[in-house]
Design a protein around this motif. Structure first.
Motif, mmCIF file in Angstrom:
data_model
loop_
_atom_site.group_PDB
_atom_site.id
_atom_site.type_symbol
_atom_site.label_atom_id
_atom_site.label_comp_id
_atom_site.label_asym_id
_atom_site.label_seq_id
_atom_site.Cartn_x
_atom_site.Cartn_y
_atom_site.Cartn_z
ATOM 1 N N ALA A 172 0.845 -1.188 0.000
ATOM 2 C CA ALA A 172 0.000 0.000 0.000
ATOM 3 C C ALA A 172 0.883 1.242 0.000
ATOM 4 O O ALA A 172 2.019 1.221 0.480
ATOM 5 C CB ALA A 172 -0.894 0.003 1.233
ATOM 6 N N LYS A 173 0.357 2.345 -0.563
ATOM 7 C CA LYS A 173 1.135 3.583 -0.620
ATOM 8 C C LYS A 173 1.592 3.962 0.787
ATOM 9 O O LYS A 173 0.795 4.285 1.660
ATOM 10 C CB LYS A 173 0.304 4.704 -1.234
ATOM 11 N N THR A 174 2.901 3.882 0.996
ATOM 12 C CA THR A 174 3.468 4.041 2.331
ATOM 13 C C THR A 174 4.736 4.869 2.249
ATOM 14 O O THR A 174 5.587 4.613 1.399
ATOM 15 C CB THR A 174 3.819 2.661 2.941
ATOM 16 N N SER A 175 4.879 5.842 3.122
ATOM 17 C CA SER A 175 6.081 6.667 3.116
ATOM 18 C C SER A 175 7.246 5.903 3.736
ATOM 19 O O SER A 175 7.061 4.976 4.528
ATOM 20 C CB SER A 175 5.852 7.962 3.898
ATOM 21 N N GLN A 176 8.456 6.293 3.368
ATOM 22 C CA GLN A 176 9.630 5.665 3.960
ATOM 23 C C GLN A 176 9.688 5.947 5.459
ATOM 24 O O GLN A 176 10.175 5.113 6.225
ATOM 25 C CB GLN A 176 10.895 6.174 3.259
#
Length: 229
Positions: A172-176
């Motif tokens: 899923a769209k996930t930030s570092q």
């Protein structure tokens, strides 16, 4: 997404997919369908465990109570996952918040309705126990990652956990920063570890995305670091 599509997703993925059709029908026929906006609190920490929630579409986040010194993000749930069962079954209060990480569609089963299901057939308790066991397995994978010294292996284990739970290699769209938080690392620490994995051809990082190119290669990284210990 509509109710029937959500029900089918939950029947085919995660906890309910491992249970008999009769139990699936009993749960879903008594559950209510909800749409949650990104950032909305679904199950609040320190409140009574009066419901469990099954994710049909989107992504849910498990967070510890807010802290000033570090992110409180612990885990991300993929479609098919259910959460909220610890306080739900034990009769206590919730230890974590569950929020909508993205816009999400969920089924919500109240404790009152589960009690009716179990009263009709006490044998269904074994499937409730299965949900607890699945959650315990995720907890052990989380602890394994957090107690790993090497940052690259820690990130690799965190990515592996998310991929196994979602049964997908495109996360899923996930930030570092959020991946780092789940691994107990700083944003820079997570960035450096992901960069190393990308240079090794194990993952591909984009804007807010991480694709695992090969789960076997990810496992080799984990095992390789273990062998050096």
């Amino acid at each position: 997404m509509e109710f029937l599509e959500a029900a089918q997703t939950l029947q085919e993925n995660g906890w309910l997919s491992h249970t008999p059709v009769a139990f699936q029908d009993a749960v879903l026929s008594r559950a209510t369908f909800h749409h949650y906006r990104a950032g909305e609190v679904i199950l609040r920490c320190a409140q009574p465990g009066n419901a469990i929630v099954g994710l049909a579409q989107g992504c849910l986040a498990c967070q510890l109570p807010p802290r000033v010194d570090a992110s409180s993000l612990v885990h991300l749930f993929a479609p098919g996952s259910w959460t909220g069962e610890l306080a739900f079954f034990c009769g206590g209060v919730r230890r974590v918040d569950t929020i909508a990480y993205t816009d999400s569609y969920c089924m919500r089963l109240s404790k009152t309705n589960l009690d009716k299901i179990l009263k009709d057939d006490p044998g269904y308790w074994q499937w409730c126990n299965l949900l607890t066991a699945l959650t315990f397995d995720v907890t052990l994978m989380t602890l394994d990652a957090l107690t790993t010294f090497d940052a690259t292996a820690r990130i690799a284990k965190t990515l592996k956990r998310l991929a196994i739970i979602s049964e997908k290699t495109s996360l899923a769209k996930t930030s570092q920063a959020d991946i780092g938080a789940m691994a107990g690392l700083s944003r820079k620490g997570a960035h450096d570890a992901l960069k190393r994995l990308e240079q090794m051809g194990v993952v591909r990082c984009g804007y807010g995305t991480v694709d695992i190119l090969c789960l076997d290669a990810l496992e080799q990284v984990i095992q390789g670091v273990k062998s050096k210990a």
